[in-house]
Design a protein around this motif. Structure first.
Motif, mmCIF file in Angstrom:
data_model
loop_
_atom_site.group_PDB
_atom_site.id
_atom_site.type_symbol
_atom_site.label_atom_id
_atom_site.label_comp_id
_atom_site.label_asym_id
_atom_site.label_seq_id
_atom_site.Cartn_x
_atom_site.Cartn_y
_atom_site.Cartn_z
ATOM 1 N N ASN A 158 0.796 -1.224 0.000
ATOM 2 C CA ASN A 158 0.000 0.000 0.000
ATOM 3 C C ASN A 158 0.830 1.276 0.000
ATOM 4 O O ASN A 158 0.277 2.369 0.083
ATOM 5 N N LEU A 159 2.146 1.172 -0.101
ATOM 6 C CA LEU A 159 2.996 2.345 -0.328
ATOM 7 C C LEU A 159 3.145 2.516 -1.836
ATOM 8 O O LEU A 159 3.489 1.563 -2.535
ATOM 9 N N ASP A 160 2.886 3.724 -2.338
ATOM 10 C CA ASP A 160 2.848 3.882 -3.788
ATOM 11 C C ASP A 160 3.387 5.230 -4.252
ATOM 12 O O ASP A 160 3.637 6.136 -3.456
ATOM 13 N N ILE A 161 3.582 5.326 -5.562
ATOM 14 C CA ILE A 161 3.818 6.598 -6.227
ATOM 15 C C ILE A 161 2.511 7.000 -6.894
ATOM 16 O O ILE A 161 1.905 6.193 -7.607
ATOM 17 N N ILE A 162 2.059 8.212 -6.653
ATOM 18 C CA ILE A 162 0.869 8.703 -7.335
ATOM 19 C C ILE A 162 1.264 9.821 -8.292
ATOM 20 O O ILE A 162 2.271 10.506 -8.076
ATOM 21 N N ALA A 163 0.479 9.976 -9.354
ATOM 22 C CA ALA A 163 0.824 10.963 -10.367
ATOM 23 C C ALA A 163 -0.417 11.674 -10.873
ATOM 24 O O ALA A 163 -1.491 11.086 -10.991
ATOM 25 N N VAL A 164 -0.235 12.949 -11.178
ATOM 26 C CA VAL A 164 -1.223 13.751 -11.889
ATOM 27 C C VAL A 164 -0.629 14.007 -13.265
ATOM 28 O O VAL A 164 0.492 14.516 -13.378
ATOM 29 N N ALA A 165 -1.375 13.631 -14.329
ATOM 30 C CA ALA A 165 -0.835 13.732 -15.680
ATOM 31 C C ALA A 165 -1.784 14.494 -16.592
ATOM 32 O O ALA A 165 -3.010 14.389 -16.472
ATOM 33 N N SER A 166 -1.195 15.236 -17.509
ATOM 34 C CA SER A 166 -1.943 15.934 -18.551
ATOM 35 C C SER A 166 -1.275 15.626 -19.885
ATOM 36 O O SER A 166 -0.060 15.757 -20.022
ATOM 37 N N PHE A 167 -2.076 15.202 -20.860
ATOM 38 C CA PHE A 167 -1.534 14.702 -22.126
ATOM 39 C C PHE A 167 -1.606 15.765 -23.212
ATOM 40 O O PHE A 167 -2.508 16.597 -23.240
ATOM 41 N N ASP A 217 9.818 0.738 -30.145
ATOM 42 C CA ASP A 217 10.344 -0.462 -30.805
ATOM 43 C C ASP A 217 9.260 -1.523 -30.977
ATOM 44 O O ASP A 217 9.290 -2.303 -31.937
ATOM 45 N N MET A 218 8.320 -1.558 -30.041
ATOM 46 C CA MET A 218 7.234 -2.537 -30.099
ATOM 47 C C MET A 218 6.157 -2.135 -31.102
ATOM 48 O O MET A 218 5.227 -2.905 -31.356
ATOM 49 N N GLY A 219 6.265 -0.934 -31.637
ATOM 50 C CA GLY A 219 5.274 -0.473 -32.590
ATOM 51 C C GLY A 219 3.987 0.019 -31.975
ATOM 52 O O GLY A 219 2.981 0.189 -32.674
ATOM 53 N N THR A 220 4.005 0.284 -30.668
ATOM 54 C CA THR A 220 2.813 0.783 -29.990
ATOM 55 C C THR A 220 2.814 2.309 -29.983
ATOM 56 O O THR A 220 3.827 2.955 -30.242
ATOM 57 N N LYS A 221 1.676 2.875 -29.646
ATOM 58 C CA LYS A 221 1.531 4.326 -29.655
ATOM 59 C C LYS A 221 2.204 4.949 -28.441
ATOM 60 O O LYS A 221 2.262 4.344 -27.365
ATOM 61 N N ILE A 222 2.674 6.151 -28.638
ATOM 62 C CA ILE A 222 3.251 6.908 -27.523
ATOM 63 C C ILE A 222 3.151 8.389 -27.861
ATOM 64 O O ILE A 222 3.147 8.773 -29.035
ATOM 65 N N GLY A 223 3.022 9.214 -26.843
ATOM 66 C CA GLY A 223 2.953 10.654 -27.032
ATOM 67 C C GLY A 223 3.402 11.374 -25.774
ATOM 68 O O GLY A 223 3.822 10.750 -24.787
ATOM 69 N N GLY A 224 3.293 12.679 -25.796
ATOM 70 C CA GLY A 224 3.798 13.477 -24.693
ATOM 71 C C GLY A 224 2.808 13.635 -23.552
ATOM 72 O O GLY A 224 1.601 13.442 -23.698
ATOM 73 N N PHE A 225 3.334 14.010 -22.398
ATOM 74 C CA PHE A 225 2.504 14.352 -21.240
ATOM 75 C C PHE A 225 3.340 15.128 -20.234
ATOM 76 O O PHE A 225 4.572 15.042 -20.218
ATOM 77 N N ASP A 226 2.643 15.898 -19.409
ATOM 78 C CA ASP A 226 3.253 16.597 -18.283
ATOM 79 C C ASP A 226 2.837 15.871 -17.014
ATOM 80 O O ASP A 226 1.656 15.512 -16.855
ATOM 81 N N LEU A 227 3.775 15.677 -16.102
ATOM 82 C CA LEU A 227 3.527 14.810 -14.955
ATOM 83 C C LEU A 227 4.051 15.431 -13.661
ATOM 84 O O LEU A 227 5.172 15.940 -13.625
ATOM 85 N N TYR A 228 3.232 15.371 -12.636
ATOM 86 C CA TYR A 228 3.690 15.657 -11.273
ATOM 87 C C TYR A 228 3.458 14.400 -10.455
ATOM 88 O O TYR A 228 2.360 13.820 -10.476
ATOM 89 N N CYS A 229 4.486 13.930 -9.738
ATOM 90 C CA CYS A 229 4.309 12.718 -8.928
ATOM 91 C C CYS A 229 4.922 12.893 -7.542
ATOM 92 O O CYS A 229 5.837 13.699 -7.327
ATOM 93 N N THR A 230 4.375 12.141 -6.618
ATOM 94 C CA THR A 230 4.859 12.138 -5.241
ATOM 95 C C THR A 230 4.822 10.713 -4.727
ATOM 96 O O THR A 230 3.942 9.925 -5.111
ATOM 97 N N ILE A 273 1.017 4.751 -17.508
ATOM 98 C CA ILE A 273 0.485 6.000 -18.067
ATOM 99 C C ILE A 273 0.460 5.938 -19.597
ATOM 100 O O ILE A 273 -0.554 6.253 -20.233
ATOM 101 N N ILE A 274 1.567 5.493 -20.200
ATOM 102 C CA ILE A 274 1.642 5.416 -21.665
ATOM 103 C C ILE A 274 0.642 4.388 -22.194
ATOM 104 O O ILE A 274 -0.073 4.640 -23.180
ATOM 105 N N ASP A 275 0.584 3.234 -21.538
ATOM 106 C CA ASP A 275 -0.314 2.173 -22.009
ATOM 107 C C ASP A 275 -1.780 2.560 -21.843
ATOM 108 O O ASP A 275 -2.604 2.313 -22.730
ATOM 109 N N SER A 276 -2.099 3.169 -20.713
ATOM 110 C CA SER A 276 -3.493 3.513 -20.436
ATOM 111 C C SER A 276 -4.024 4.560 -21.401
ATOM 112 O O SER A 276 -5.099 4.394 -21.990
ATOM 113 N N TYR A 277 -3.269 5.634 -21.584
ATOM 114 C CA TYR A 277 -3.787 6.748 -22.388
ATOM 115 C C TYR A 277 -3.630 6.501 -23.887
ATOM 116 O O TYR A 277 -4.559 6.762 -24.664
ATOM 117 N N TYR A 278 -2.466 6.009 -24.284
ATOM 118 C CA TYR A 278 -2.191 5.913 -25.717
ATOM 119 C C TYR A 278 -2.521 4.555 -26.331
ATOM 120 O O TYR A 278 -2.582 4.424 -27.558
#
Length: 428
Positions: A83-92, A137-150, A172-177
């Motif tokens: 239950n210890l984690d890294i959380i992030a706020v992201a904007s794509f 390299d895997m041929g999957t989609k990817i794009g930019g984002f701004d991220l704040y994490c703690t 983050i990359i897999d979920s959004y893109y």
């Protein structure tokens, strides 16, 4: 959702179901998480004032339950997301840049047009480059984002903050893109690739796999391309025990050479038999060959190889004991694992700094406190960082106080096993 909607959602408990799944039902802890996410949103808004639409993500640290230094030899492990984690706020966006600000660290950015291993990036930026490059390299989609994490996963504490961060970026990359089409197992492999090739740490796959998959898992890495993953549940508190991790305040930060030595020594023994890793060597053949092995391998390498054979078998037995609900058998095996790590694997302190032995001290005091109740062992990579103890529930508060007296307030924590790995956090 926009920033205002996110803040209102946190305040109005619209994320409560997701929070309970990750952090449990304790009201104090849930309130702490609400404040934590609120602060993260506000800090994101300050860091990136031009961004309005945001999404939440989380990736857990992990605790190794069994199989100390077996994963990099294609062995077996038991581990659990916690239950210890890294959380992030992201904007794509479509800027072609990944910008990252982690609380307590300098911000950095990675240009997606230049993510080769020769890009000149180092440290955390190199890991992000490696993850991005592998997705490409895997041929999957990817794009930019701004991220704040703690992060609650303290660096150097043995809960694997690096794997949690790698899982976070991959998720983050897999979920959004990619609409989660890459999946948790591949995200773990991508994280390991970035750590091995771009960051230069020749780690195994266990940390990334557990952080990405989540829950309590037994993993057989005989085929690293298709590892056998067996998820199961076990409630330690139902059987009268709780899981405690003590941070001895000795950091892993400068111990890469010690970790690399374990792997390289084991692989030198395996090479004697024409094999890349010890999992493919017969244990009987190994013991028969020890006189010959001493001509080309150090005594320590041979002893560490012996630990692998014992520990690999033990991890399987520990998983079976938990599945059968035989907690006393499990604890007996944990004690044997701790003894093997100390005497054969020899990863309780660094030979380069023999006067500092916080791990050994913590284990000594724990054994004195616990007696024949519960079990204690070195946790994770070893040499510094944390110890793990299975403590009777009725002694937990007293044990935690004893450890905190030795290593400082909040050094010892009770952990919960988290049922999910890297995820996007959404409203009910």
């Amino acid at each position: 959702m926009n920033i205002r909607e996110a803040l209102q959602g946190i305040e109005n408990n619209e994320f409560l179901t997701a929070f309970q799944k990750i952090y449990g039902t304790d009201e104090t802890e849930l309130n702490r998480q609400k404040q934590r996410y609120t602060d993260a949103v506000n800090n994101f808004a300050e860091q990136y004032p031009d961004r309005e639409e945001i999404r939440f993500f989380s990736a857990p640290g992990r605790t190794e339950i069994g199989g100390n230094h077996t994963d990099h030899q294609n062995g077996c492990v038991i581990a659990a997301a916690v239950n210890l984690d890294i959380i992030a706020v992201a904007s794509f966006h479509q800027d072609g840049i990944i910008r990252i600000k982690s609380e307590g660290y300098e911000s950095f950015e990675v240009e997606l047009s230049n993510v080769s291993a020769q890009s000149g990036e180092s440290g955390t930026a190199a890991i992000v480059c490696g993850i991005a490059a592998k997705f490409m390299d895997m041929g999957t989609k990817i794009g930019g984002f701004d991220l704040y994490c703690t992060s609650d996963v303290l660096s150097g504490s043995g809960i694997s903050s690096s794997a949690a961060f790698e899982t976070l970026i991959g998720t983050i990359i897999d979920s959004y893109y990619n609409d989660n089409k890459v999946g948790a197992v591949e995200i773990a492999k991508i994280g390991q690739y970035a750590e091995n090739v771009y960051f230069g740490k020749n780690s195994g796959l266990m940390d990334q796999m557990v952080s990405s998959v989540g829950g309590l898992v037994f993993i057989d890495f005989y085929d690293t391309e298709k590892p056998e993953i067996d998820s199961f549940s076990f409630d330690f508190e139902k059987y009268g025990y709780c899981l405690c991790i003590t941070d001895t305040k000795s950091s892993h930060a400068d111990l890469t050479d010690d970790y690399v030595a374990i792997r390289s020594e084991m692989e030198k023994v395996a090479a004697h038999f024409g094999k890349p890793h010890l999992r493919f060597v017969s244990e009987v053949a190994f013991y028969d060959a020890i006189p010959k092995l001493r001509e080309t391998c150090s005594d320590r390498a041979i002893i560490r190889a012996a630990h692998f054979f014992e520990e690999n078998t033990r991890a399987k037995s520990e998983a079976q004991a938990l599945k059968e609900g035989n907690v006393e058998r499990f604890l007996e095996l944990v004690r044997k694992s701790g003894h093997s790590s100390a005497t054969l694997l020899q990863n309780q302190f660094s030979c380069s700094d023999p006067e500092n032995q916080a791990i050994t001290l913590a284990i000594m005091i724990s054994r004195k406190f616990l007696g024949d109740r519960g079990a204690v062992r070195v946790h994770g990579g070893g040499f510094a960082g944390t110890i793990q103890a299975f403590v009777p529930v009725n002694l937990a508060d007293e044990y935690i106080a004893e450890m905190n007296k030795l290593f400082g307030e909040n050094s010892c924590k009770k952990l919960r096993i988290r049922s999910v790995g890297g995820i996007e956090i959404t409203k009910e």
